[in-house]
Design a protein around this motif. Structure first.
Motif, PDB file in Angstrom:
ATOM      1  N   GLU A 311       0.752  -1.602  -0.011  1.00 47.89           N
ATOM      2  CA  GLU A 311       0.044  -0.062  -0.252  1.00 47.89           C
ATOM      3  C   GLU A 311       0.681   1.421   0.184  1.00 47.89           C
ATOM      4  OE1 GLU A 311      -2.902  -0.277   3.322  1.00 47.89           O
ATOM      5  OE2 GLU A 311      -2.243  -2.303   3.052  1.00 47.89           O
ATOM      6  N   GLY A 312       2.246   1.066   0.444  1.00 47.22           N
ATOM      7  CA  GLY A 312       2.864   2.571   0.291  1.00 47.22           C
ATOM      8  C   GLY A 312       2.953   2.930   1.397  1.00 47.22           C
ATOM      9  N   VAL A 313       3.943   3.846   1.860  1.00 47.58           N
ATOM     10  CA  VAL A 313       3.820   4.738   3.216  1.00 47.58           C
ATOM     11  C   VAL A 313       2.701   5.428   3.381  1.00 47.58           C
ATOM     12  CG1 VAL A 313       4.982   7.349   4.374  1.00 47.58           C
ATOM     13  CG2 VAL A 313       6.435   5.628   2.815  1.00 47.58           C
ATOM     14  N   LYS A 314       1.961   5.585   2.120  1.00 47.65           N
ATOM     15  CA  LYS A 314       1.159   6.767   2.860  1.00 47.65           C
ATOM     16  C   LYS A 314      -0.676   5.649   3.200  1.00 47.65           C
ATOM     17  CE  LYS A 314      -1.347   9.140  -0.344  1.00 47.65           C
ATOM     18  NZ  LYS A 314      -2.209   9.802  -1.540  1.00 47.65           N
ATOM     19  N   ALA A 315      -0.567   4.773   3.534  1.00 53.17           N
ATOM     20  CA  ALA A 315      -1.696   3.538   4.119  1.00 53.17           C
ATOM     21  C   ALA A 315      -0.809   3.981   5.725  1.00 53.17           C
ATOM     22  CB  ALA A 315      -0.880   1.956   4.229  1.00 53.17           C
ATOM     23  N   PHE A 316       0.198   4.618   6.269  1.00 57.25           N
ATOM     24  CA  PHE A 316       0.613   4.643   8.061  1.00 57.25           C
ATOM     25  C   PHE A 316       0.094   6.026   8.492  1.00 57.25           C
ATOM     26  CE2 PHE A 316       3.594   1.613   6.579  1.00 57.25           C
ATOM     27  CZ  PHE A 316       4.024   0.714   7.184  1.00 57.25           C
ATOM     28  N   TYR A 317      -0.041   6.627   6.997  1.00 55.53           N
ATOM     29  CA  TYR A 317      -1.107   7.892   7.751  1.00 55.53           C
ATOM     30  C   TYR A 317      -3.186   7.618   7.332  1.00 55.53           C
ATOM     31  CZ  TYR A 317       3.115  10.023  10.140  1.00 55.53           C
ATOM     32  OH  TYR A 317       3.696  10.393  10.833  1.00 55.53           O
ATOM     33  N   LYS A 318      -3.626   7.003   7.290  1.00 54.36           N
ATOM     34  CA  LYS A 318      -4.771   6.416   7.179  1.00 54.36           C
ATOM     35  C   LYS A 318      -5.809   6.985   7.812  1.00 54.36           C
ATOM     36  CE  LYS A 318      -5.325   5.353   3.113  1.00 54.36           C
ATOM     37  NZ  LYS A 318      -5.100   3.759   2.030  1.00 54.36           N
ATOM     38  N   GLY A 319      -6.926   7.806   8.299  1.00 56.38           N
ATOM     39  CA  GLY A 319      -7.173   8.016   9.457  1.00 56.38           C
ATOM     40  C   GLY A 319      -6.837   9.394  10.352  1.00 56.38           C
ATOM     41  N   TYR A 320      -5.568   9.572   9.479  1.00 59.15           N
ATOM     42  CA  TYR A 320      -4.790  11.202  10.408  1.00 59.15           C
ATOM     43  C   TYR A 320      -6.006  12.164  10.458  1.00 59.15           C
ATOM     44  CZ  TYR A 320      -1.307  14.415  11.573  1.00 59.15           C
ATOM     45  OH  TYR A 320      -0.716  15.547  11.786  1.00 59.15           O
ATOM     46  N   TYR A 377     -15.760  10.267  20.333  1.00 56.76           N
ATOM     47  CA  TYR A 377     -16.596   8.437  19.426  1.00 56.76           C
ATOM     48  C   TYR A 377     -16.162   8.324  18.005  1.00 56.76           C
ATOM     49  CZ  TYR A 377     -16.755   3.683  19.752  1.00 56.76           C
ATOM     50  OH  TYR A 377     -16.638   2.290  19.273  1.00 56.76           O
ATOM     51  N   PRO A 378     -17.503   9.277  17.111  1.00 55.51           N
ATOM     52  CA  PRO A 378     -17.671   9.120  15.905  1.00 55.51           C
ATOM     53  C   PRO A 378     -16.260   9.299  14.957  1.00 55.51           C
ATOM     54  CG  PRO A 378     -19.375  10.143  16.781  1.00 55.51           C
ATOM     55  CD  PRO A 378     -18.562  10.032  18.387  1.00 55.51           C
ATOM     56  N   LEU A 379     -15.496  10.455  15.531  1.00 51.92           N
ATOM     57  CA  LEU A 379     -14.350  10.778  14.742  1.00 51.92           C
ATOM     58  C   LEU A 379     -13.199   9.458  15.159  1.00 51.92           C
ATOM     59  CD1 LEU A 379     -14.124  14.446  15.905  1.00 51.92           C
ATOM     60  CD2 LEU A 379     -14.407  13.238  13.357  1.00 51.92           C
ATOM     61  N   ALA A 380     -12.966   8.673  16.062  1.00 52.02           N
ATOM     62  CA  ALA A 380     -12.437   7.617  16.407  1.00 52.02           C
ATOM     63  C   ALA A 380     -12.715   6.340  15.716  1.00 52.02           C
ATOM     64  CB  ALA A 380     -11.845   7.505  18.182  1.00 52.02           C
ATOM     65  N   LEU A 381     -13.969   6.335  15.672  1.00 48.92           N
ATOM     66  CA  LEU A 381     -14.956   5.119  14.971  1.00 48.92           C
ATOM     67  C   LEU A 381     -13.966   5.297  13.620  1.00 48.92           C
ATOM     68  CD1 LEU A 381     -17.829   3.153  15.025  1.00 48.92           C
ATOM     69  CD2 LEU A 381     -17.426   4.711  12.687  1.00 48.92           C
ATOM     70  N   VAL A 382     -14.686   6.126  12.852  1.00 50.86           N
ATOM     71  CA  VAL A 382     -13.887   6.352  11.564  1.00 50.86           C
ATOM     72  C   VAL A 382     -12.419   6.722  11.283  1.00 50.86           C
ATOM     73  CG1 VAL A 382     -13.630   9.089   9.576  1.00 50.86           C
ATOM     74  CG2 VAL A 382     -15.876   8.340  10.898  1.00 50.86           C
ATOM     75  N   ARG A 383     -11.592   6.732  12.001  1.00 51.09           N
ATOM     76  CA  ARG A 383     -10.042   6.506  11.689  1.00 51.09           C
ATOM     77  C   ARG A 383      -9.643   5.224  11.747  1.00 51.09           C
ATOM     78  NH1 ARG A 383      -7.213   7.027  17.474  1.00 51.09           N
ATOM     79  NH2 ARG A 383      -8.765   5.247  17.711  1.00 51.09           N
TER      80      ARG A 383
END
Length: 449
Positions: A311-320, A377-383
Motif C-alpha cells: 500500500e505504500g508509505v501513505k497507508a501509515f497515515y490513513k485516518g490521520y 467517538y464518531p471521529l475515532a470510529l471513522v479513524r
C-alpha cells in the motif's frame, strides 16, 4: 523557649507517636491525616528536605530547622502576594498576582482559594493563617503554591489524550520527573493489558458491526476465540503497550514547550497532536494487528513490511485527519467537564478547596474523560475504519466525509457509536488498575507520598 519553638515542640510530640525522639515518613503521613490534611507527597518531601544525617527520619533539631527555613520562604511568598503591604491577602491580590504569571482565574475561584485558608471568616488571610495553612506543606515558591492550588491527577486509560502533569524546576533537576513518567507508563501498560480484550472488541465492532451484521459482546468474543483461541483476545496489545513510552515522552516535551502560554487546554491539545503525529504509524499497526486473522502477520515488523510493500508509505497515515480533528473536542470537553465537576464539588466543600483529594479527582477525571470520548467517538470510529480500509477492500478508499455519509446512510446516527459499549466498560477498570499500579510504582521508585 521561644513561642515558635514551643509550638514546634508540641507539633513534634504530636507527630512522634512511638516516642522514640524521631519522626519518620509513616508517622508524619499518619499525623497529617489525623489533622485532616491530605497533601500528596508532602510527608516524603518534608523528611527528605530536613533529613541532614540521612537516617530516613527527623529528630527535633532537624524538624525545627526545617520549619524555620520553610517559614522564611513562606514569608517571602506571603509578602509577594500582599501587594499593598497591609499584612493581609485578599481575593483581588490573589487574582492580580496570578494574572501577572499569565494565569487568569475568576474572582469566584480566587475567593474559594482564600476561603480554604481563612480561619476567622474575614475573607482576608493574615500571616498567621497563611503560616498555619502551609507550615506542613512543602510548597515554598509562588509557582509551587499555584501548582498546589490547581493540583490534579492524570491517569492513562488507553485512548485518553490526557494532558501531562506539570513538574517543578526542582523535580526536573532531580530524578523525580522521569520516575513519575516511568510510574505512569507502567500503570498504562498494565491497565491496557488488563482491558485489552475489551479494546479489541471495540475495534472489532467499529469495523465489522452494522445493521445487517449485528455483533453482540458475547457473540463477538465467541467469534474471536473460535477463530484464534483465548490468546487472540490480546491481539494488537503488544504495540499498544509499546507506543506508551514514545507517546508519553513526546507529549510531555511538546507540552513543556507550549505551557509558557499558560493556556492549558491549547498546550494539551497541541502536545497531544504532536505526539499523535509522531507515533501515528504505530496506531495504524495497532489497528491492523488487532483485526488480523490467524496467520495473517507473523508480528509487528511483518505487518509493517506488508503494508509498505502493498500500500505504500501513505497507508501509515490513513485516518490521520479525523484523528487530529478528534483531539480538539476530546481535550476541550474533557478539561471543561473536569474543571466544572471539580468546581461544583468545591462549592459544596469550600474548606477543602485547596486540595479535594485523590478519589474526588479520579471521579471527576473518569466522568470528564467519558464525556470527552462521547463527543469524539464518531471521529475515532471513522479513524479506525480508515486505518482498516485497505485490509478490508482495496478497491474502496473513502475519505473522512464520504465514510461518515456512508455510515449515516447505512446505519443511521447510532452507526457512528458502534463499539462504544466495550469502550465504556473498560473505563472504570482501566482507571482503577492504572491508579493502583501508579501508586505501587511510586512507592517502589521512592516517590511515594
Amino acid at each position: 523557649m521561644r513561642g515558635d519553638e514551643r509550638s514546634y515542640q508540641d507539633l513534634f510530640e504530636r507527630l512522634d507517636t512511638n516516642k522514640d525522639g524521631k519522626v519518620d515518613v509513616a508517622e508524619l503521613r499518619a499525623g497529617l491525616k489525623a489533622m485532616g490534611i491530605f497533601r500528596l507527597g508532602a510527608a516524603q518531601k518534608i523528611v527528605s528536605s530536613g533529613d541532614q544525617n540521612e537516617d530516613g527520619c527527623l529528630d527535633f533539631n532537624e524538624f525545627s530547622k526545617y520549619l524555620k527555613d520553610h517559614e522564611k520562604k513562606l514569608r517571602l511568598t506571603f509578602k509577594s502576594l500582599d501587594r499593598n503591604n497591609d499584612g493581609h491577602i485578599d481575593a483581588l491580590e490573589i487574582q492580580q498576582s496570578l494574572a501577572e504569571l499569565g494565569i487568569d482565574i475568576s474572582q469566584e475561584n480566587a475567593q474559594k482559594i482564600l476561603q480554604s485558608m481563612d480561619i476567622d471568616g474575614t475573607m482576608m488571610v493574615d500571616w498567621n493563617e497563611w503560616r498555619e495553612h502551609f507550615l506542613l506543606y512543602p510548597a515554598q515558591s509562588l509557582q509551587e503554591i499555584i501548582r498546589y492550588w490547581k493540583h490534579s491527577s492524570v491517569l492513562d486509560i488507553g485512548d485518553s489524550l490526557a494532558i501531562p502533569d506539570e513538574f517543578t524546576e526542582e523535580e526536573k533537576s532531580s530524578d523525580r520527573w522521569w520516575k513519575h513518567l516511568v510510574a505512569g507508563a507502567a500503570a498504562g501498560a498494565v491497565s491496557r493489558t488488563g482491558t485489552a480484550p475489551l479494546d479489541r472488541m471495540k475495534v472489532f465492532m467499529q469495523v465489522h458491526s452494522s445493521k445487517s451484521n449485528r455483533i453482540s459482546l458475547v457473540g463477538g468474543f465467541r467469534q474471536m476465540i473460535v477463530e484464534g483461541g483465548l490468546g487472540s483476545l490480546w491481539r494488537g496489545n503488544g504495540i499498544n503497550v509499546l507506543k506508551i513510552a514514545p507517546e508519553t515522552a513526546i507529549k510531555f516535551m511538546a507540552y513543556e514547550q507550549k505551557i509558557q502560554t499558560h493556556q492549558r487546554f491549547l498546550a494539551g491539545s497541541l502536545a497531544g497532536a504532536t505526539a499523535q503525529t509522531a507515533i501515528y504509524p504505530m496506531e495504524v499497526l495497532k489497528t491492523r494487528l488487532t483485526l488480523r486473522k490467524t496467520g495473517q502477520y507473523s508480528g509487528m515488523f511483518d505487518c509493517a513490511k506488508k503494508i509498505l510493500k502493498n500500500e505504500g508509505v501513505k497507508a501509515f497515515y490513513k485516518g490521520y485527519v479525523p484523528n487530529l480533528v478528534g483531539i480538539i473536542p476530546y481535550a476541550g470537553i474533557d478539561l471543561a467537564v473536569y474543571e466544572s465537576l471539580k468546581g461544583a464539588w468545591l462549592s459544596y466543600h469550600p474548606k477543602d478547596s485547596a486540595n479535594p483529594g485523590v478519589m474526588v479527582l479520579v471521579g471527576c477525571g473518569t466522568v470528564s474523560s467519558t464525556c470527552g470520548q462521547l463527543a469524539s467517538y464518531p471521529l475515532a470510529l471513522v479513524r479506525t475504519r480508515m486505518q482498516a480500509q485497505a485490509s478490508l477492500d482495496a478497491s474502496v478508499q473513502t475519505s473522512m466525509t464520504g465514510l461518515i455519509k456512508k455510515i449515516l446512510a447505512k446505519d443511521g446516527f447510532l452507526g457512528l457509536y458502534r463499539g462504544i459499549l466495550p469502550n465504556f466498560m473498560k473505563v472504570i477498570p482501566a482507571v482503577s488498575i492504572s491508579y493502583v499500579v501508579y501508586e505501587y510504582m511510586k512507592t517502589g521508585l521512592g516517590i511515594s507520598n
